[in-house]
Design an enzyme around this catalytic site. Structure first.
Site, PDB file in Angstrom:
ATOM      1  N   ARG A 234      -0.970  -2.771  -2.210  1.00  0.00           N
ATOM      2  CA  ARG A 234      -0.478  -3.520  -1.120  1.00  0.00           C
ATOM      3  C   ARG A 234       0.793  -4.253  -1.500  1.00  0.00           C
ATOM      4  O   ARG A 234       1.081  -4.552  -2.677  1.00  0.00           O
ATOM      5  CB  ARG A 234      -1.540  -4.933  -1.078  1.00  0.00           C
ATOM      6  CG  ARG A 234      -2.783  -4.588  -0.332  1.00  0.00           C
ATOM      7  CD  ARG A 234      -2.805  -4.054   1.000  1.00  0.00           C
ATOM      8  NE  ARG A 234      -4.184  -3.962   1.577  1.00  0.00           N
ATOM      9  CZ  ARG A 234      -4.818  -3.023   1.744  1.00  0.00           C
ATOM     10  NH1 ARG A 234      -4.209  -1.743   1.106  1.00  0.00           N
ATOM     11  NH2 ARG A 234      -5.942  -2.647   2.291  1.00  0.00           N
ATOM     12  N   ASP A 258       3.973   3.030  -0.952  1.00  0.00           N
ATOM     13  CA  ASP A 258       3.529   3.323   0.055  1.00  0.00           C
ATOM     14  C   ASP A 258       2.976   2.159   1.084  1.00  0.00           C
ATOM     15  O   ASP A 258       2.456   2.163   2.109  1.00  0.00           O
ATOM     16  CB  ASP A 258       2.111   4.171  -0.255  1.00  0.00           C
ATOM     17  CG  ASP A 258       1.314   4.664   0.901  1.00  0.00           C
ATOM     18  OD1 ASP A 258       2.116   5.267   1.726  1.00  0.00           O
ATOM     19  OD2 ASP A 258       0.115   4.198   0.960  1.00  0.00           O
ATOM     20  N   GLU A 263       5.089  -4.789   6.298  1.00  0.00           N
ATOM     21  CA  GLU A 263       4.900  -3.584   6.999  1.00  0.00           C
ATOM     22  C   GLU A 263       4.174  -3.757   8.084  1.00  0.00           C
ATOM     23  O   GLU A 263       4.253  -2.943   9.062  1.00  0.00           O
ATOM     24  CB  GLU A 263       3.840  -2.616   5.957  1.00  0.00           C
ATOM     25  CG  GLU A 263       2.402  -2.973   5.796  1.00  0.00           C
ATOM     26  CD  GLU A 263       1.881  -2.013   5.123  1.00  0.00           C
ATOM     27  OE1 GLU A 263       2.131  -1.727   3.869  1.00  0.00           O
ATOM     28  OE2 GLU A 263       0.720  -1.595   5.220  1.00  0.00           O
ATOM     29  N   HIS A 295       2.272   3.770   4.405  1.00  0.00           N
ATOM     30  CA  HIS A 295       0.902   3.353   4.084  1.00  0.00           C
ATOM     31  C   HIS A 295      -0.061   4.860   4.659  1.00  0.00           C
ATOM     32  O   HIS A 295      -0.874   4.673   5.258  1.00  0.00           O
ATOM     33  CB  HIS A 295       0.058   2.148   4.676  1.00  0.00           C
ATOM     34  CG  HIS A 295      -0.714   1.487   4.307  1.00  0.00           C
ATOM     35  ND1 HIS A 295      -0.785   0.091   4.246  1.00  0.00           N
ATOM     36  CD2 HIS A 295      -1.792   1.924   3.726  1.00  0.00           C
ATOM     37  CE1 HIS A 295      -1.970  -0.248   3.508  1.00  0.00           C
ATOM     38  NE2 HIS A 295      -2.606   1.061   3.363  1.00  0.00           N
TER      39      HIS A 295
HETATM   40  P1  NAD Z   1     -11.464  -1.632  -6.543  1.00  0.00           P
HETATM   41  O1  NAD Z   1     -12.053  -2.850  -6.018  1.00  0.00           O
HETATM   42  O2  NAD Z   1     -12.416  -0.465  -6.846  1.00  0.00           O
HETATM   43  O3  NAD Z   1     -10.441  -1.967  -7.736  1.00  0.00           O
HETATM   44  C1  NAD Z   1      -9.683  -2.938  -8.101  1.00  0.00           C
HETATM   45  C2  NAD Z   1      -9.552  -3.139  -9.522  1.00  0.00           C
HETATM   46  O4  NAD Z   1      -8.484  -4.212  -9.385  1.00  0.00           O
HETATM   47  C3  NAD Z   1     -10.728  -3.638 -10.197  1.00  0.00           C
HETATM   48  O5  NAD Z   1     -11.273  -2.995 -11.408  1.00  0.00           O
HETATM   49  C4  NAD Z   1     -10.912  -5.373 -10.395  1.00  0.00           C
HETATM   50  O6  NAD Z   1     -11.553  -5.527 -11.265  1.00  0.00           O
HETATM   51  C5  NAD Z   1      -8.998  -5.175 -10.763  1.00  0.00           C
HETATM   52  N1  NAD Z   1      -8.455  -6.385 -10.456  1.00  0.00           N
HETATM   53  C6  NAD Z   1      -8.789  -7.333  -9.829  1.00  0.00           C
HETATM   54  N2  NAD Z   1      -7.867  -8.360  -9.959  1.00  0.00           N
HETATM   55  C7  NAD Z   1      -6.979  -8.043 -10.898  1.00  0.00           C
HETATM   56  C8  NAD Z   1      -5.956  -8.740 -11.554  1.00  0.00           C
HETATM   57  N3  NAD Z   1      -5.629  -9.909 -11.239  1.00  0.00           N
HETATM   58  N4  NAD Z   1      -5.352  -7.865 -12.439  1.00  0.00           N
HETATM   59  C9  NAD Z   1      -5.570  -6.416 -12.690  1.00  0.00           C
HETATM   60  N5  NAD Z   1      -6.637  -5.810 -11.953  1.00  0.00           N
HETATM   61  C10 NAD Z   1      -7.418  -6.737 -11.133  1.00  0.00           C
HETATM   62  O7  NAD Z   1     -10.250  -1.106  -5.441  1.00  0.00           O
HETATM   63  P2  NAD Z   1      -9.690   0.263  -5.087  1.00  0.00           P
HETATM   64  O8  NAD Z   1     -10.742   1.058  -4.166  1.00  0.00           O
HETATM   65  O9  NAD Z   1      -9.413   0.999  -6.596  1.00  0.00           O
HETATM   66  O10 NAD Z   1      -8.453  -0.022  -4.444  1.00  0.00           O
HETATM   67  C11 NAD Z   1      -7.489  -0.637  -4.809  1.00  0.00           C
HETATM   68  C12 NAD Z   1      -6.297  -1.303  -3.812  1.00  0.00           C
HETATM   69  O11 NAD Z   1      -5.790  -0.141  -3.380  1.00  0.00           O
HETATM   70  C13 NAD Z   1      -7.171  -2.035  -2.780  1.00  0.00           C
HETATM   71  O12 NAD Z   1      -7.308  -3.348  -2.944  1.00  0.00           O
HETATM   72  C14 NAD Z   1      -6.354  -1.833  -1.558  1.00  0.00           C
HETATM   73  O13 NAD Z   1      -5.281  -2.880  -1.554  1.00  0.00           O
HETATM   74  C15 NAD Z   1      -5.477  -0.593  -1.912  1.00  0.00           C
HETATM   75  N6  NAD Z   1      -5.731   0.702  -1.072  1.00  0.00           N
HETATM   76  C16 NAD Z   1      -4.537   1.165  -0.587  1.00  0.00           C
HETATM   77  C17 NAD Z   1      -4.596   2.297   0.240  1.00  0.00           C
HETATM   78  C18 NAD Z   1      -3.506   2.921   0.809  1.00  0.00           C
HETATM   79  O14 NAD Z   1      -3.651   3.991   1.781  1.00  0.00           O
HETATM   80  N7  NAD Z   1      -2.205   2.789   0.429  1.00  0.00           N
HETATM   81  C19 NAD Z   1      -5.977   2.847   0.549  1.00  0.00           C
HETATM   82  C20 NAD Z   1      -6.996   2.163  -0.200  1.00  0.00           C
HETATM   83  C21 NAD Z   1      -6.931   1.145  -1.004  1.00  0.00           C
END
Ligand code: NAD
Length: 332
Positions: A234, A258, A263, A295
């Site tokens: 994000r 990305d 955005e 994105h």
């Molecule tokens: P997820 O919930 O499976 O994993 C997130 C991880 O971050 C978890 O292991 C959690 O413990 C950890 N986390 C939480 N707070 C934290 C902190 N303060 N410091 C370090 N780690 C921390 O989520 P995911 O499916 O792996 O997705 C991650 C992120 O990717 C989403 O939140 C979303 O913002 C982003 N995303 C982007 C796209 C894109 O197209 N660019 C698509 C999907 C997701």
């Protein structure tokens, strides 16, 4: 049951219409974002289906409640744009797609990393102009480098596995260590140590109060000079102004993003004939060592199919009083 979609693009309609053949919901599509400007126009709908840049704050949720909306269905994983407490207050269910194709996003992060390193964005244009010189295209071996991964959930874990396959040393920081990837050879360290030791840092944690501007002037100063930073998570994880300063003085050597903090005014639109008033993104795009995509990390056929099917399943199960199959799908 009627579902009103916001922020839709032609590909959303294609995948949701196809998937809905086995659900039979009434689907209504709007291109506009959901936000205070449009929420009053909603009529007779049970569900609003939103995406990453819809603004579903407390004021919007209050109107949704007045309009008898029962479910806010996010067709994405991140939910920083929805006020979950407000939804709970008005007894509106909130669901999301916790995991669709983590590999899609992880592979895009790797794509950005390799393209930046080997300067594919420059080489592509150069060869088309019959310039076959290699000057200025020098890269480095990723093999043997130290990769720092912040957040090892679904996407971070997939990214770590790919980087192990490249022969990298992978360091990670997460609030909860993942035993499965630890067993594969990933080392969890405090955030400061991951930032200090990594040649390439990739962000995969969610945006929340703790992670907002995780990359800022102070944390950038801890990183190795010339570090590569990749953000497919994000935009708000990065203090863009601090990153621009670091690009100017060489502290950050490569930036692949990305996602971008502002955005919602730009991404998913064709603005090629417009004057962009956002000077920050214009400055970012002016650096030769910055690669920006709009994105698109999630944007694969497999991911779009799964997003449609999991979203419609979530809605079906919640409306039948059941819990969605994915435990993490239900947020309120
Ligand atoms: P997820 O919930 O499976 O994993 C997130 C991880 O971050 C978890 O292991 C959690 O413990 C950890 N986390 C939480 N707070 C934290 C902190 N303060 N410091 C370090 N780690 C921390 O989520 P995911 O499916 O792996 O997705 C991650 C992120 O990717 C989403 O939140 C979303 O913002 C982003 N995303 C982007 C796209 C894109 O197209 N660019 C698509 C999907 C997701």
């Amino acid at each position: 049951m009627k579902i009103t979609f916001f922020s839709t693009q032609p590909y959303d309609r294609k995948f949701f219409n196809a998937c809905n053949e086995s659900f039979g919901f009434e689907l209504e599509y709007f291109e506009t974002h959901l936000g205070p400007h449009i929420v009053n126009a909603i009529e007779h709908t049970d569900v609003v289906c939103v995406f990453v840049n819809d603004k579903v704050n407390a004021a919007v949720i209050e109107v949704l409640a007045q309009k008898q909306v029962k479910i806010i269905a996010l067709r994405c994983a991140g939910f920083n744009n929805v006020d979950i407490e407000a939804a709970k207050k008005y007894n509106i269910h909130v669901c999301r797609v916790p995991a669709y194709s983590p590999e899609a996003v992880a592979e895009h992060a790797v794509t950005m990393m390799l393209a930046l390193n080997r300067k594919i964005h420059k080489a592509y244009n150069r060869v088309r102009e019959q310039n076959f010189s290699l000057n200025g295209l020098l890269g480095f071996d990723v093999h043997g480098k130290t990769i720092g991964v912040i957040g090892t959930g679904n996407i971070g874990k997939a990214f770590c596995k790919i980087m192990l396959g490249f022969g990298c040393k992978v360091l990670a920081f997460d609030v909860i260590a993942n035993k499965e990837i630890e067993a594969l050879g990933i080392t969890y360290l405090p955030l400061i140590d991951v930032l200090k030791q990594s040649d390439i840092i990739s962000l995969h944690c969610p945006l929340n109060d703790l992670t907002k501007h995780l990359v800022n002037e102070q944390t950038i100063a801890l990183m190795k000079k010339g570090v590569m930073l990749i953000n497919t998570s994000r935009g708000g994880l990065i203090d863009t102004k601090a990153v621009i300063d670091a690009l100017k003085n060489g502290q950050i050597g490569y930036l692949g993003i990305d996602v971008y903090e502002q955005e919602e005014k730009l991404f998913f639109k064709d603005l090629s004939a417009d004057i962009i008033p956002d000077d920050t993104i214009q400055r970012l795009m002016s650096f030769p060592n910055v690669l920006l995509t709009a994105h698109q990390a999630f944007f694969t056929q497999e991911a779009l199919s799964q997003i449609a099917s999991i979203t419609l399943n979530n809605i079906k199960e919640i409306s039948e009083g059941k819990k969605p199959a994915h435990q993490a799908a239900l947020l309120a």
